[in-house]
Design a protein around this motif. Structure first.
Motif, short mmCIF file in Angstrom:
data_model
loop_
_atom_site.label_atom_id
_atom_site.label_comp_id
_atom_site.label_asym_id
_atom_site.label_seq_id
_atom_site.Cartn_x
_atom_site.Cartn_y
_atom_site.Cartn_z
N THR A 70 35.41 42.26 26.38
CA THR A 70 34.43 41.94 25.35
C THR A 70 33.05 41.81 26.01
O THR A 70 32.96 41.41 27.17
N PRO A 71 32.00 42.17 25.31
CA PRO A 71 30.67 41.99 25.89
C PRO A 71 30.46 40.52 26.25
O PRO A 71 30.95 39.62 25.56
N PRO A 72 29.76 40.27 27.35
CA PRO A 72 29.59 38.89 27.82
C PRO A 72 29.08 37.93 26.75
O PRO A 72 29.53 36.78 26.69
N GLU A 73 28.22 38.38 25.89
CA GLU A 73 27.67 37.48 24.86
C GLU A 73 28.68 37.13 23.78
O GLU A 73 28.47 36.21 22.99
N HIS A 74 29.81 37.84 23.73
CA HIS A 74 30.86 37.56 22.74
C HIS A 74 32.08 36.89 23.34
O HIS A 74 33.02 36.55 22.62
N PHE A 75 32.12 36.73 24.66
CA PHE A 75 33.30 36.17 25.31
C PHE A 75 33.38 34.66 25.11
O PHE A 75 32.39 33.95 25.25
N HIS A 76 34.58 34.18 24.79
CA HIS A 76 34.88 32.76 24.70
C HIS A 76 36.13 32.51 25.53
O HIS A 76 37.10 33.27 25.45
N LYS A 77 36.13 31.45 26.29
CA LYS A 77 37.29 31.09 27.08
C LYS A 77 38.49 30.90 26.16
O LYS A 77 38.39 30.22 25.14
N PRO A 78 39.65 31.53 26.49
CA PRO A 78 40.83 31.36 25.64
C PRO A 78 41.23 29.89 25.52
O PRO A 78 41.27 29.18 26.52
N GLN A 79 41.49 29.47 24.28
CA GLN A 79 41.94 28.11 24.04
C GLN A 79 42.67 28.03 22.71
O GLN A 79 42.46 28.86 21.83
N GLY A 80 43.54 27.07 22.59
CA GLY A 80 44.23 26.85 21.33
C GLY A 80 45.44 27.76 21.11
O GLY A 80 45.96 27.83 20.00
N PHE A 81 45.90 28.47 22.15
CA PHE A 81 47.07 29.32 22.02
C PHE A 81 47.66 29.56 23.41
O PHE A 81 47.01 29.30 24.43
N SER A 82 48.88 30.05 23.46
CA SER A 82 49.51 30.55 24.68
C SER A 82 50.30 31.79 24.31
O SER A 82 50.82 31.89 23.19
N ILE A 83 50.39 32.70 25.24
CA ILE A 83 51.30 33.83 25.07
C ILE A 83 52.67 33.30 25.49
O ILE A 83 52.84 32.79 26.59
N SER A 84 53.64 33.39 24.60
CA SER A 84 54.98 32.87 24.86
C SER A 84 55.91 34.03 25.24
O SER A 84 56.07 34.97 24.47
N LEU A 85 56.48 33.92 26.42
CA LEU A 85 57.38 34.94 26.94
C LEU A 85 58.79 34.34 27.00
O LEU A 85 59.00 33.31 27.65
N THR A 86 59.74 34.95 26.32
CA THR A 86 61.13 34.49 26.33
C THR A 86 61.94 35.38 27.25
O THR A 86 61.90 36.61 27.12
#
Length: 139
Positions: A70-86
């Motif tokens: 994503t362009p730097p001005e649109h990037f937000h640190k990931p938060q509020g979720f996790s990728i769940s791998l079973t």
């Protein structure tokens, strides 16, 4: 089908190559900004031509993971979720967890729990939060 779409800060290609290696995924698509016809894309900032505009990976079992830079001005640190791998096998789950945590941060060490033969949480070196779960029987 539900799929996760992740946004990276110019590390999408490295992340997907790493996930393909440690998770056994197959990269189905890796399109750069420079691959788009000029008529379909507005001109972007100079120097971003090699960044990834869309990537798609199929993981064992058929799960799909998609992403882009994503362009730097649109990037937000990931938060509020996790990728769940079973993962069925705890040894394989721990191997994948250890690989995902390498260079990142462990938020919950991989271990047996009352609901799982093995479970752990981490943030990988690309900033993506993961949960690796090897469910106990009946879970």
């Amino acid at each position: 089908m539900l799929s996760a779409y992740l946004f990276y800060q110019d590390t999408c290609e490295a992340a997907f190559n790493y996930y393909a290696k440690v998770l056994g995924g197959k990269i189905d698509a890796m399109m750069r900004l420079s691959d788009a016809p000029p008529s379909d894309m507005p001109p972007g900032p100079a120097g971003r031509e090699k960044t990834i505009m869309h990537a798609r990976m199929t993981l064992p079992g058929g799960a799909v993971l998609m992403a882009s830079d994503t362009p730097p001005e649109h990037f937000h640190k990931p938060q509020g979720f996790s990728i769940s791998l079973t993962v069925a096998d705890p040894a394989e789950g721990e191997r994948k967890f250890t690989a995902l945590a390498d260079g990142g941060a462990v938020t919950m060490p991989f271990s047996k729990t009352f609901w799982a033969k093995g479970f752990g949480m981490c943030v990988d070196k690309f900033g993506i939060p993961w949960m690796v779960n090897c469910p106990a029987e009946g879970m």
